[in-house]
Design a protein around this motif. Structure first.
Motif, PDB file in Angstrom:
ATOM      1  N   SER A  13      13.434  31.523 -28.508  1.00 22.60           N
ATOM      2  CA  SER A  13      12.865  32.627 -29.273  1.00 22.60           C
ATOM      3  C   SER A  13      13.821  33.817 -29.275  1.00 22.60           C
ATOM      4  N   TYR A  15      12.807  36.748 -29.472  1.00 23.39           N
ATOM      5  CA  TYR A  15      12.009  37.881 -29.015  1.00 23.39           C
ATOM      6  C   TYR A  15      11.885  37.932 -27.490  1.00 23.39           C
ATOM      7  N   GLU A  16      12.696  37.172 -26.777  1.00 21.58           N
ATOM      8  CA  GLU A  16      12.637  37.192 -25.314  1.00 21.58           C
ATOM      9  C   GLU A  16      13.212  38.489 -24.753  1.00 21.58           C
ATOM     10  N   ARG A  51      10.280  27.486 -35.260  1.00 19.80           N
ATOM     11  CA  ARG A  51       9.367  27.428 -34.113  1.00 19.80           C
ATOM     12  C   ARG A  51       8.964  28.803 -33.606  1.00 19.80           C
ATOM     13  N   TYR A  52       9.908  29.720 -33.552  1.00 21.38           N
ATOM     14  CA  TYR A  52       9.610  31.038 -32.992  1.00 21.38           C
ATOM     15  C   TYR A  52       9.607  32.139 -34.059  1.00 21.38           C
ATOM     16  N   ARG A  54       8.164  34.593 -36.975  1.00 23.95           N
ATOM     17  CA  ARG A  54       6.908  35.316 -37.148  1.00 23.95           C
ATOM     18  C   ARG A  54       6.496  35.436 -38.610  1.00 23.95           C
ATOM     19  N   GLY A  86       6.163  28.785 -36.436  1.00 20.22           N
ATOM     20  CA  GLY A  86       5.802  27.818 -35.408  1.00 20.22           C
ATOM     21  C   GLY A  86       5.939  26.374 -35.817  1.00 20.22           C
ATOM     22  N   THR A 118      14.937  31.732 -35.185  1.00 22.29           N
ATOM     23  CA  THR A 118      14.906  30.731 -34.125  1.00 22.29           C
ATOM     24  C   THR A 118      16.316  30.158 -34.005  1.00 22.29           C
ATOM     25  N   ASP A 213       9.704  30.759 -17.552  1.00 24.31           N
ATOM     26  CA  ASP A 213      10.194  31.003 -18.903  1.00 24.31           C
ATOM     27  C   ASP A 213      11.301  32.055 -18.892  1.00 24.31           C
ATOM     28  N   GLU A 217      11.701  28.342 -23.041  1.00 25.51           N
ATOM     29  CA  GLU A 217      10.562  27.857 -22.265  1.00 25.51           C
ATOM     30  C   GLU A 217      11.089  27.037 -21.088  1.00 25.51           C
ATOM     31  N   ARG A 222       8.772  22.475 -21.670  1.00 26.98           N
ATOM     32  CA  ARG A 222       9.391  21.923 -22.877  1.00 26.98           C
ATOM     33  C   ARG A 222       9.733  20.440 -22.758  1.00 26.98           C
TER      34      ARG A 222
END
Length: 367
Positions: A13, A15-16, A51-52, A54, A86, A118, A213, A217, A222
């Motif tokens: 992601s 956004y980590e 996947r990540y 928005r 996602g 992503t 995480d 992940e 995962r």
């Protein structure tokens, strides 16, 4: 014949909180990426991921090329696809033969504002970014160069039913950090060059941890997606622990104990065996010379030695490959051998990756 993984790229992601590279997005741009194939086949299909994301991801045009051959990618017959947040999209099959050890070149045209992408953040590969729709252009001479991989999670190949596929499931020592960008001298690449049949796909994430995480992940979270989902998978190779022991010193988290790591490895092995996979464990590589603040601590190095002693003597795994012994400085075993150090005291150069690959007994990858 079965569809299985000829190439994989584990994604994270944008956004980590812990960021080893800066994430980015795109708008009215073409992104071109070379994907080094572990396995080959007469037909392929591409997996794109949001996947990540928005917001929905629109790919208005895409091509895949090998040498002078280029094919247009379609999704359910359409050249344009929108992937919900996602989700993932699997392209239609393409009659484009590929051989193991060669590259396919994927070009994506992203017409709308994507938001942060992503991505795979340390693949030791360069993406080329250029304004407008350039997916069919032979070259992109003025493109921006970015060391990352975006929106792609894999390439499937149509292979014989008895094809043996293993997954390298781990951290930066699998993803390839420290090796030469674009040279395909990662541990996984070098191991594949030793194999006579079957191949290993790379699901390493730099900074990834076994128990917590970020970055990405954690391994236990995962495992189903990045290992068990691959048709025909027979083996999983694991290298975790450096980031569990080192990242808490950077991020202010409580330290991880040797007991906790051993419990995590045991759980991972149990899940592999439940799925009838053989699991090969690497000892945790040395990192006493890490130049990054807070990574190398006396407590973390002591825990590494304790966990490695357990890995070498336990019957939890089907096999062990002793990475630590293969690349350590014999005069100071908590340090990488100077000949194998990429320069940061924590990652292997090309020669170190070769020593790591040579530590694997190929007989342990036989079904």
């Amino acid at each position: 014949m079965i569809w299985t993984a000829g190439f994989r790229s584990a994604v994270i992601s944008p956004y980590e909180q812990i960021r080893l590279t800066e994430p980015r997005g795109f708008a009215d741009q073409t992104v071109r990426q070379a994907l080094h194939m572990a396995g080959g086949g007469e037909r392929i299909r591409v997996r794109l991921t949001n996947r990540y994301g928005r917001t929905p991801l629109t790919v208005a045009a895409a091509t895949i090329a090998t040498g002078r051959e280029q094919a247009v990618l379609t999704f359910d017959g359409a050249e344009k696809v929108t992937i919900p947040p996602g989700d993932e999209a699997v392209g239609d099959l393409v009659d484009l033969p590929v051989r193991p050890g060669t590259a396919v070149v994927l070009s994506l045209y992203l017409p709308e504002e994507t938001g942060l992408a992503t991505y795979s953040h340390r693949p030791m590969e360069t993406a080329y970014v250029m304004a407008g729709n350039r997916v069919t252009a032979a070259t992109l001479p003025e493109a921006e160069q970015v060391e990352a991989r975006f929106y792609v999670s894999g390439v499937d190949v149509l292979a014989p039913d008895d094809t043996a596929v293993a997954v390298a499931f781990g951290d930066s020592w699998f993803e390839g950090v420290g090796t030469t960008t674009g040279a395909n001298n990662r541990f996984v690449d070098l191991l594949n060059r030793r194999l006579n049949r079957g191949w290993v796909v790379n699901q390493g994430i730099a900074g990834n941890r076994l128990l917590r995480d970020e970055v990405g992940e954690h391994a236990l979270a995962r495992f189903d997606r990045d290992v068990l989902s691959i048709p025909g998978v027979t083996h999983v190779l694991v290298h975790f622990g450096i980031n569990d022991l080192g990242l808490p010193g950077m991020s202010g988290e409580p330290p991880v104990t040797a007991e906790a790591l051993i419990a995590g490895f045991t759980a991972l092995a149990h899940r592999a065996h439940q799925a009838r996979l053989k699991i090969l464990a690497a000892t945790i590589g040395p990192f006493a010379g890490a130049v990054y603040p807070g990574i190398s601590t006396p407590e973390g190095l002591a825990a590494r030695r304790e966990v490695n002693d357990w890995i070498r003597t336990t019957d939890t795994f089907d096999a062990v490959f002793d990475v630590a012994r293969a690349v350590e400085n014999p005069d100071a075993p908590d340090y990488i051998h100077p000949a194998f150090d990429s320069g940061d005291g924590m990652h292997l150069n090309d020669d170190g990756a070769a020593a790591m690959a040579n530590a694997v007994d190929l007989e342990t990858l036989v079904r």
